[in-house]
Design a protein around this motif. Structure first.
Motif, PDB file in Angstrom:
ATOM      1  N   GLU A 110       0.828  -1.209   0.000  1.00 23.65           N
ATOM      2  CA  GLU A 110       0.000   0.000   0.000  1.00 23.65           C
ATOM      3  C   GLU A 110       0.859   1.256   0.000  1.00 23.65           C
ATOM      4  OE1 GLU A 110      -2.787   0.002   3.226  1.00 23.65           O
ATOM      5  OE2 GLU A 110      -3.999  -1.594   2.343  1.00 23.65           O
ATOM      6  N   ARG A 111       1.956   1.234   0.739  1.00 19.64           N
ATOM      7  CA  ARG A 111       2.837   2.399   0.751  1.00 19.64           C
ATOM      8  C   ARG A 111       3.541   2.563  -0.592  1.00 19.64           C
ATOM      9  NH1 ARG A 111       4.320   0.800   6.198  1.00 19.64           N
ATOM     10  NH2 ARG A 111       6.122  -0.234   5.318  1.00 19.64           N
ATOM     11  N   LEU A 112       3.974   1.442  -1.202  1.00 20.83           N
ATOM     12  CA  LEU A 112       4.666   1.518  -2.490  1.00 20.83           C
ATOM     13  C   LEU A 112       3.747   1.988  -3.603  1.00 20.83           C
ATOM     14  CD1 LEU A 112       6.858  -1.714  -2.449  1.00 20.83           C
ATOM     15  CD2 LEU A 112       7.648   0.651  -2.362  1.00 20.83           C
ATOM     16  N   PHE A 113       2.557   1.445  -3.636  1.00 24.70           N
ATOM     17  CA  PHE A 113       1.592   1.791  -4.665  1.00 24.70           C
ATOM     18  C   PHE A 113       0.490   2.630  -4.037  1.00 24.70           C
ATOM     19  CE2 PHE A 113       3.255  -2.514  -5.632  1.00 24.70           C
ATOM     20  CZ  PHE A 113       4.021  -2.177  -6.726  1.00 24.70           C
ATOM     21  N   ALA A 114       0.913   3.727  -3.446  1.00 19.64           N
ATOM     22  CA  ALA A 114      -0.018   4.558  -2.680  1.00 19.64           C
ATOM     23  C   ALA A 114      -1.244   4.918  -3.501  1.00 19.64           C
ATOM     24  CB  ALA A 114       0.690   5.823  -2.211  1.00 19.64           C
ATOM     25  N   LYS A 115      -2.380   4.722  -2.855  1.00 15.50           N
ATOM     26  CA  LYS A 115      -3.640   5.093  -3.468  1.00 15.50           C
ATOM     27  C   LYS A 115      -3.666   6.602  -3.623  1.00 15.50           C
ATOM     28  CE  LYS A 115      -5.780   1.670  -0.521  1.00 15.50           C
ATOM     29  NZ  LYS A 115      -6.669   1.518   0.619  1.00 15.50           N
ATOM     30  N   SER A 116      -4.487   7.047  -4.552  1.00 15.36           N
ATOM     31  CA  SER A 116      -4.614   8.490  -4.678  1.00 15.36           C
ATOM     32  C   SER A 116      -5.272   9.018  -3.408  1.00 15.36           C
ATOM     33  CB  SER A 116      -5.454   8.839  -5.910  1.00 15.36           C
ATOM     34  OG  SER A 116      -6.740   8.284  -5.782  1.00 15.36           O
ATOM     35  N   GLY A 117      -4.914  10.178  -3.063  1.00 12.79           N
ATOM     36  CA  GLY A 117      -5.439  10.780  -1.842  1.00 12.79           C
ATOM     37  C   GLY A 117      -4.333  11.522  -1.142  1.00 12.79           C
ATOM     38  N   THR A 118      -4.708  12.371  -0.284  1.00 15.00           N
ATOM     39  CA  THR A 118      -3.717  13.179   0.411  1.00 15.00           C
ATOM     40  C   THR A 118      -3.022  12.358   1.488  1.00 15.00           C
ATOM     41  OG1 THR A 118      -5.262  13.919   2.105  1.00 15.00           O
ATOM     42  CG2 THR A 118      -5.166  15.214   0.070  1.00 15.00           C
ATOM     43  N   ARG A 119      -1.887  12.849   1.907  1.00 19.23           N
ATOM     44  CA  ARG A 119      -1.159  12.199   3.001  1.00 19.23           C
ATOM     45  C   ARG A 119      -2.019  12.181   4.258  1.00 19.23           C
ATOM     46  NH1 ARG A 119       4.316  11.063   2.600  1.00 19.23           N
ATOM     47  NH2 ARG A 119       5.345  11.952   0.799  1.00 19.23           N
ATOM     48  N   GLN A 120      -2.812  13.234   4.420  1.00 17.69           N
ATOM     49  CA  GLN A 120      -3.676  13.321   5.589  1.00 17.69           C
ATOM     50  C   GLN A 120      -4.719  12.204   5.555  1.00 17.69           C
ATOM     51  OE1 GLN A 120      -5.884  16.989   5.944  1.00 17.69           O
ATOM     52  NE2 GLN A 120      -5.865  16.838   8.183  1.00 17.69           N
ATOM     53  N   GLN A 121      -5.282  11.919   4.373  1.00 21.55           N
ATOM     54  CA  GLN A 121      -6.252  10.820   4.247  1.00 21.55           C
ATOM     55  C   GLN A 121      -5.582   9.484   4.528  1.00 21.55           C
ATOM     56  OE1 GLN A 121      -7.448  11.685   0.236  1.00 21.55           O
ATOM     57  NE2 GLN A 121      -9.476  12.405   0.869  1.00 21.55           N
ATOM     58  N   GLN A 122      -4.377   9.299   4.000  1.00 20.23           N
ATOM     59  CA  GLN A 122      -3.652   8.054   4.227  1.00 20.23           C
ATOM     60  C   GLN A 122      -3.316   7.882   5.699  1.00 20.23           C
ATOM     61  OE1 GLN A 122      -0.302   8.329   1.598  1.00 20.23           O
ATOM     62  NE2 GLN A 122      -1.513   7.910  -0.238  1.00 20.23           N
ATOM     63  N   ALA A 123      -2.922   8.973   6.345  1.00 23.53           N
ATOM     64  CA  ALA A 123      -2.614   8.916   7.770  1.00 23.53           C
ATOM     65  C   ALA A 123      -3.865   8.562   8.570  1.00 23.53           C
ATOM     66  CB  ALA A 123      -2.032  10.247   8.237  1.00 23.53           C
ATOM     67  N   GLN A 124      -5.006   9.129   8.190  1.00 22.26           N
ATOM     68  CA  GLN A 124      -6.254   8.837   8.891  1.00 22.26           C
ATOM     69  C   GLN A 124      -6.651   7.372   8.704  1.00 22.26           C
ATOM     70  OE1 GLN A 124      -7.925  10.874  11.042  1.00 22.26           O
ATOM     71  NE2 GLN A 124      -9.071   9.017  11.497  1.00 22.26           N
ATOM     72  N   GLU A 125      -6.472   6.840   7.474  1.00 23.49           N
ATOM     73  CA  GLU A 125      -6.780   5.433   7.216  1.00 23.49           C
ATOM     74  C   GLU A 125      -5.899   4.520   8.074  1.00 23.49           C
ATOM     75  OE1 GLU A 125      -6.390   4.693   3.031  1.00 23.49           O
ATOM     76  OE2 GLU A 125      -8.067   6.014   2.524  1.00 23.49           O
ATOM     77  N   MET A 126      -4.621   4.869   8.200  1.00 26.26           N
ATOM     78  CA  MET A 126      -3.716   4.067   9.011  1.00 26.26           C
ATOM     79  C   MET A 126      -4.116   4.148  10.487  1.00 26.26           C
ATOM     80  SD  MET A 126       0.422   3.966   9.095  1.00 26.26           S
ATOM     81  CE  MET A 126       0.491   3.086   7.549  1.00 26.26           C
ATOM     82  N   LEU A 127      -4.489   5.342  10.936  1.00 30.36           N
ATOM     83  CA  LEU A 127      -4.922   5.510  12.330  1.00 30.36           C
ATOM     84  C   LEU A 127      -6.169   4.687  12.609  1.00 30.36           C
ATOM     85  CD1 LEU A 127      -4.464   7.015  15.018  1.00 30.36           C
ATOM     86  CD2 LEU A 127      -5.937   8.826  14.118  1.00 30.36           C
ATOM     87  N   ASP A 128      -7.133   4.716  11.685  1.00 25.95           N
ATOM     88  CA  ASP A 128      -8.359   3.925  11.843  1.00 25.95           C
ATOM     89  C   ASP A 128      -8.043   2.432  11.875  1.00 25.95           C
ATOM     90  OD1 ASP A 128      -9.802   6.275  11.871  1.00 25.95           O
ATOM     91  OD2 ASP A 128     -10.461   6.119   9.779  1.00 25.95           O
ATOM     92  N   SER A 129      -7.135   2.002  11.004  1.00 27.89           N
ATOM     93  CA  SER A 129      -6.731   0.600  10.958  1.00 27.89           C
ATOM     94  C   SER A 129      -6.052   0.196  12.272  1.00 27.89           C
ATOM     95  CB  SER A 129      -5.780   0.379   9.780  1.00 27.89           C
ATOM     96  OG  SER A 129      -5.254  -0.913   9.796  1.00 27.89           O
TER      97      SER A 129
END
Length: 180
Positions: A110-129
């Motif tokens: 997931e980090r290598l092939f980062a989905k589109s979206g802001t870093r903030q969205q990715q950080a929030q997804e990781m926090l939720d996970s």
């Protein structure tokens, strides 16, 4: 008073762990700098507690490597039960290990092939996970605690907040000193 003051004993153990937390955390991060989920290791600490004539417990010392030598049948029963409950709590099954490895691989992809979206969205997804994972882990511990019982967090958790705020200051100051 009649009986051992267990609440006092728990209070001493909680405060001791709060004070030692920065050192334990530093040692863990030194050995496992990239491990952010779950635990990669564990440590058993031995608390030597003496009871006075009024059955008030007093902390004598904390052993970093407690002995598991047994001299008596009661000692053997207690330590065998303790170790069995510890291993059960660790959830060291092959399937759990395989699941953790697969989860780590998935996160790397997931980090290598980062989905589109802001870093903030990715950080929030990781926090939720991570929050979801923590809830699953907490429920596992509740269901598999054996002879253990949780003493923290507790009902009077607020009384320990000041200890957390000041627990790392001396450690941070002594470890972070720069050499000229």
């Amino acid at each position: 008073s009649s009986g051992i003051n267990a609440e006092y004993g728990e209070d001493v153990i909680i405060k001791t762990l709060i004070v030692s937390h920065p050192t334990l955390k530093h040692n863990y991060r030194t050995c496992f700098p990239n491990h952010n989920r779950g635990s990669a290791c564990f440590e058993i600490l031995g608390f030597d507690i003496m009871l006075d004539r009024k059955l008030k417990p007093w902390l004598l010392e904390v052993n970093h490597s407690p002995s598991f030598h047994t001299d008596a049948p009661l000692d053997k029963d207690i330590k065998e039960g303790f170790l069995a409950d510890t291993i059960k709590m660790l959830n060291c099954s092959y399937l759990e290990r395989k699941r953790c490895i697969e989860e780590d691989r998935r996160r790397v992809k997931e980090r290598l092939f980062a989905k589109s979206g802001t870093r903030q969205q990715q950080a929030q997804e990781m926090l939720d996970s991570d929050k979801a994972y923590s809830l699953v882990l907490e429920q596992f511990e509740v269901n598999n605690c054996g002879g253990f019982r949780s003493i923290f967090p507790c009902a009077n958790e607020a009384k320990y907040r000041p200890f957390f705020q000041h627990s790392g200051s001396l450690f941070t100051e002594t470890v972070a000193v720069t050499v000229d």
